[in-house]
Design an enzyme around this catalytic site. Structure first.
Site, PDB file in Angstrom:
ATOM      1  N   GLU A 168      30.910  40.534  42.995  1.00 50.94           N
ATOM      2  CA  GLU A 168      29.693  40.371  42.200  1.00 50.94           C
ATOM      3  C   GLU A 168      28.474  41.087  42.773  1.00 50.94           C
ATOM      4  OE1 GLU A 168      29.110  36.182  41.496  1.00 50.94           O
ATOM      5  OE2 GLU A 168      30.871  36.073  40.226  1.00 50.94           O
ATOM      6  N   GLU A 170      37.352  35.371  38.018  1.00 49.84           N
ATOM      7  CA  GLU A 170      36.804  34.026  38.185  1.00 49.84           C
ATOM      8  C   GLU A 170      36.467  33.459  36.821  1.00 49.84           C
ATOM      9  OE1 GLU A 170      33.423  33.457  40.813  1.00 49.84           O
ATOM     10  OE2 GLU A 170      34.325  34.747  42.332  1.00 49.84           O
TER      11      GLU A 170
HETATM   12  C1  FCB Z   1      30.381  33.013  41.383  1.00 50.98           C
HETATM   13  C2  FCB Z   1      30.730  33.209  42.841  1.00 50.98           C
HETATM   14  C3  FCB Z   1      31.511  32.083  43.453  1.00 50.98           C
HETATM   15  C4  FCB Z   1      31.052  30.744  42.941  1.00 50.98           C
HETATM   16  C5  FCB Z   1      31.011  30.741  41.443  1.00 50.98           C
HETATM   17  C6  FCB Z   1      30.639  29.414  40.837  1.00 50.98           C
HETATM   18  O1  FCB Z   1      29.218  33.703  41.091  1.00 50.98           O
HETATM   19  O2  FCB Z   1      31.472  34.379  42.990  1.00 50.98           O
HETATM   20  O3  FCB Z   1      31.414  32.187  44.839  1.00 50.98           O
HETATM   21  O4  FCB Z   1      29.825  30.429  43.491  1.00 50.98           O
HETATM   22  O5  FCB Z   1      30.114  31.705  40.987  1.00 50.98           O
END
Ligand code: FCB
Length: 443
Positions: A170, A354
């Site tokens: 990210e 994610e």
């Molecule tokens: C993302 C991150 C991860 C976690 C999630 C909820 O932005 O990569 O580490 O904090 O959000």
């Protein structure tokens, strides 16, 4: 108990299901000779983190990783997305590696392979070694070289056994959230720092990508976070505000890696602050990748506001929200899958690296009922399937997260895990969502 509505047969052949974590959030940074990071300093400063919590013990995954990998395996996952801590491997950020740190990732890798889990590594998930932060961290262009050296050291040790690798988790959070909004370490609110970090993080991505290619590694990717930008109303001003939010959040970094250009409306404000000769860095930034990872959780409702650029703000939205206060908006994932393929990545495989939700989960009689999480996963998987059925080359889906963990500035309060963690005893208890996924994946 609520069920997962899908089986593997609903998704393309060889579609990967995985669980994701990151080093600082679970390992216990106080163990194994790791050096100090900017997250330790940030957390030690009043007002930055809920109850000033830090990652020194976290889930003690450092000592309990065998048990945690057993949980991943038993759920029926194919892959484990984990990250390597730069400061664990190189406590000073440069120079002498820490043998204990290298040994840890070596053991972790072999333990994944013994269980038939595919190791999917992210090299940097936010815990910058403090000595590098002292030299300007992501504001300093030299970070690309430092990061390349770290990539060489850690992947020189475990790269031969990785299923896939991505340099940075990210980049928007690394740069914008941490240097413009000040919500994450190093907590700066400075347009010049932010501009430089936005560019340098991509230069570091490209440099590490080249280093890993040089080591003979394959299946290299880039992982971005996305938030759908919803204008608060139909006015032209609201449309423009949301378009600018979208350009900063979703288009700037993708544009750098996949088009070799930054959106004009963002450059208009950032260009004076970019390092000299920034245009010449695109050949490195655009080093070819083999896949693109999307981290997706929510949308933001955006309104124009008074004040200097970018003159917009997030306002409260009407949809049901998670424990984070984030609106649940599965359509955003569907739209990003389509848009990313159509405008940036073409035929490259896309992975959802994610997705998941925080929930105020409670352990009761040895179980955790989290039907809201199961519903969230179902709603998002439905959109992934729809995009796949329509021809988007989506190749995998990773849940955030395996364990309740250190949720950065929000400390240990927000529970994202499929597995509940008691932060006193460190006992792990699979939640109903874990059991539902296990049922779906092992059928
Ligand atoms: C993302 C991150 C991860 C976690 C999630 C909820 O932005 O990569 O580490 O904090 O959000």
């Amino acid at each position: 108990m609520t069920k997962i509505d899908f089986t593997r047969a609903d998704f393309p052949e060889n579609f990967l299901f995985g669980a994701a974590t990151s080093s600082y959030q679970i390992e216990g940074h106080g163990f194994g000779g790791a050096g100090p990071t900017h997250w330790d300093s940030f957390a030690a400063t009043p007002g930055n983190v809920v109850r000033a919590e830090h990652g020194l013990r976290a889930c003690d995954h450092y000592h309990r990783f065998e048990e945690d990998l057993d949980l991943i395996k038993a759920a029926g996952f194919d892959a484990y997305r984990f990250s390597t801590s730069w400061a664990r491997v190189m406590p000073e950020g440069r120079g002498e590696p820490n043998p204990e740190g290298l040994d840890f990732y070596d053991r972790l890798t072999d333990a994944m392979l013994e269980r038939g889990l595919k190791p999917c590594v992210t090299l940097y998930h936010w815990e910058l070694p403090q000595p590098l932060a002292d030299m300007g961290g992501w504001r300093n262009r030299d970070i690309a070289g430092w990061f390349g050296d770290f990539a060489e050291v850690i992947m020189g040790r475990i790269g031969d056994r990785m299923h896939s690798a991505a340099p940075v988790n990210e980049p928007w959070c690394v740069a914008w959230l941490s240097h413009f909004q000040g919500h994450h370490a190093p907590g700066l609110r400075d347009i010049r720092a932010a501009a430089r970090a936005m560019h340098n993080v991509l230069l570091a991505h490209g440099t590490a990508t080249q280093v890993m290619r040089g080591l003979g590694m394959q299946n290299l990717g880039a992982i971005f976070n996305f938030e759908w930008a919803q204008p608060v109303d139909d006015s032209a001003a609201a449309q423009d505000a949301a378009a600018l939010y979208d350009a900063i959040y979703n288009r700037f970094l993708l544009g750098g890696v996949f088009k070799g250009e930054y959106p004009a409306e963002v450059l208009a404000a950032l260009e004076p602050h970019l390092p000299e000769g920034w245009q010449d860095d695109f050949p490195v930034i655009q080093s070819p990748v083999d896949w693109c990872g999307l981290n997706y959780y929510t949308r933001k409702v955006i309104a124009p506001c008074d004040g200097p650029w970018p003159a917009h703000e997030e306002v409260d939205g009407p949809l049901p929200k998670t424990q984070m206060g984030w609106e649940i908006y599965p359509d955003g994932l569907y739209k990003f899958l389509h848009r990313t393929a159509a405008e940036y990545t073409g035929d490259l495989p896309l992975l959802i690296t994610e997705n998941g939700m925080a929930n105020p989960d409670v352990l009761q009689n040895g179980a955790v009922a989290d039907p809201a999480r199961i519903a969230y996963i179902n709603a998002h998987l439905a959109k992934v399937k729809q995009a796949a059925d329509e021809g988007v080359p989506v190749a995998g889906y990773f849940l955030w997260s395996l364990l309740d963990n250190y949720e950065w500035a929000l400390g240990y309060e927000k529970r994202f895990g499929l597995v509940h963690v008691d932060f006193e005893s460190l006992q792990r208890t699979p939640k109903d969502s874990y059991k539902a996924l296990m049922f779906a994946l092992t059928r």
